[in-house]
Scaffold this active site. Sequence first.
Site, PDB file in Angstrom:
ATOM      1  N   ASN A  51      44.521  90.992 -65.447  1.00  0.00           N
ATOM      2  CA  ASN A  51      43.522  91.463 -66.393  1.00  0.00           C
ATOM      3  C   ASN A  51      44.171  92.418 -67.377  1.00  0.00           C
ATOM      4  OD1 ASN A  51      41.306  90.126 -65.403  1.00  0.00           O
ATOM      5  ND2 ASN A  51      40.513  91.845 -64.221  1.00  0.00           N
ATOM      6  N   ARG A  57      40.415  84.795 -62.380  1.00  0.00           N
ATOM      7  CA  ARG A  57      41.802  84.910 -61.906  1.00  0.00           C
ATOM      8  C   ARG A  57      42.067  84.053 -60.661  1.00  0.00           C
ATOM      9  NH1 ARG A  57      42.916  91.166 -61.432  1.00  0.00           N
ATOM     10  NH2 ARG A  57      40.752  91.062 -60.714  1.00  0.00           N
TER      11      ARG A  57
END
EC number: 6.2.-.-
Length: 778
Positions: free
Chosen positions: A52, A34
């Site tokens: 996520n 990320r």
Amino acid sequence: MGGVVESSNEPILSGRARRLRLAVNGIVQGVGFRPYVYRLATSLGLSGSIRNTASGVLIEVQAETPLLLERFVQELGSEAPPLAEIFSVVADEIPAQSGNGFVILSSDDGEDVETLIPPDIALCDDCRSELLDPLDRRYRYAFINCTNCGPRFSIVERLPYDRPLTSMKGFTMCEKCGREYGNPLDRRFHAQPNACPDCGPALQLLDAGGEPINAPDPLSLALQKLKDGDIVAVKGVGGFHLAVDATDQSAVMNLRERKGRERKPFAVMARSLGSAEKVAQVSDEERVALRSLQAPVVLMHKKASASLLAPDVAPANDRIGLMLPYSPLHVLMMEEGPEFLVMTSANSSEEPIALENDEAVSRLQGIADYFLVHNRPIHLRCDDSVTMVMSGALRQIRRGRGYAPLPVLLSSDGPSVLAAGGEMKNTVCVLQGSQALLSQHIGDLKNYVAYEHFQQVAEHMQHIFQVRPEAIISDMHPSYLSTQWAQNQSDIPVLHVQHHHAHLVSCLAENRFDGQAVGIILDGTGYGTDGTVWGGEVLIGDASGFFRFASLEPVRMPGGDRAALFPWKAAAGYLFHTYGHIPEIAAFEGCFVEGIADLLARQVNAPPASSCGRLFDAVSALCGLCREISYEGQAAIELMHAAGIAEGKPFAWEVVSAGSDRWHLSVAPMVQDIVTALGSAMSVSDISRRFHVTIVKMFSDIALRACRFSGLTSVALSGGVFQNPLVFEGLVSDLQLHGIEVLTHSQVPSNDGGLSLGQAVIGRHWVKTGCACRRSDA
């Protein structure tokens, strides 16, 4: 890092303010993916978000020109973190939205799981530098980690991979750690085990009774105890090790005596690659493996200077199992303590490694003098992986830390199934889409603690990956606990698969090979469809079924399974089969030969077996190397090391008809040759070298015959015997010289640790087609 980009919409061609939604599946959680995407999007001036999900990560990116979006998609995998691996990207164009900047959103746990958990991996170079830097705030902190390293699989309770769903949930980050955790530009951004000495786990030293020792520096005191020759149980990443100074013969022998491990080699942790090279011949491939993120134990040839280590670290063995320190605690121990430490699984007999502090103190009473523990819970035990380089590739011997639960990618997808594995070296496998997810090594289910661990892992694999199996697959052997467990699972169809068929399909599946192949399956034991013990098999088949083209000629084994523990009894069985009686053999002095001969003559408690493993045991015993084993495979291992290389003229054997296009390999001529060689004072080394050549030539010849019969040109090698490099490399070379494509294992073990993969693929075929496996073995 590769992947598949799919789109359900028309390509972006022109216009302003275009927005893409990218669903990314793979190893993309807990690996710094990320923040990497955040930095990439920000550098391109894109707006949007990433979060996520239980299916991976979901990215939305928006730009004023389509070229920027196309560049983002192209670069998505080019500079990703080392642990990240993208399997698929599904791209959709969606309506543009107002707003500026790129943000990281909180996770969503409302979807079915399709993503993967990264394995526990070794300390990265950045964290190691900080660990050893006296000016760093994490200097000598035994739990340092970042998004590029540290525990993962062993601490995850369920997905998504976020701190509240890990065993770190009980540790509240201090202000400094919290800032790191929340900063997308920091390498500790959302590193779930992130902590420091002010807010994280801590070490403690316990005495033999489990009582805390008041010590300002528990690590230094533990290292002093090791230098004094004591045994210290050390809580690591996936469980406990038992540690002693590997150069101290007295300490090593004390550990052997207390653990009840008479001869089996110990794994050794070396301070550095340079240290490893002092005692082992380290090839380029082995050097890469030692220094890899997985940091497995690597079995390598000893150097003459291996005498630096205590002789009984690896007795009667020309290889040594070495690993480098992979956790920050291990790095500190090796930097400040002995250069070499025995680091063996903390257990007795065939139990799983001890997991938590109280359990370790209870189970290791009378073994460990001290316990170096910490207060970070381990959710799931995970043993060290053991590997060996053969034919230029790293092969798995025991698949655990660093590799589990990385998937084996299959050539197709289908219904989800769960495979329960075998009895020895058990693993569990679930199929989800085109991914086969294998558990870590569980062990021998005859041990009750291991069986409990098996049940926990089977439940955990279904829970964490949210797999709802349409079938459960097990071995055919009715007495295996894994088979009985499968039968007791209510409302789910159960398929029982023949042991060697599962070995064959495991090798085909790992190689993504969809056609039929000839399989040479060599191991110690497997329940045959005729109710006898198999183990030296040449099969022709695939997931739909098999034909048993050839096997070693069945020979009666006095005592049945007990013959595996007493190789001299296996030798007696081969002698009686060859001569009709048991001739006098020097190696049998003191053995109760008359009673065994009586059993064989009356065919009482002496079931027939076509086991290649028992043949190795028999020759080892005939040569006087090993009459009674103290660990599995000992007789064959000592026979292999007596050879060193495979060379010389092969002994004799015969191929005899077993009817219906089937053949038996008769080894009676080989036994006669070996007995004659012993009588002529041929050296044990020469006998062993010629025996290994014979095995290679015998199975190469029968495999080529099977290829001519079937019209196939691919041969798969599987079974525990192929952990023997003399057999494996010799057979690979011989078959390739004849133009044969040789399929081998590297991602999963060739032994029963890879059995569950083959079971699962056969089970999926059964569910998809509704047809039981075809087999012909009359």
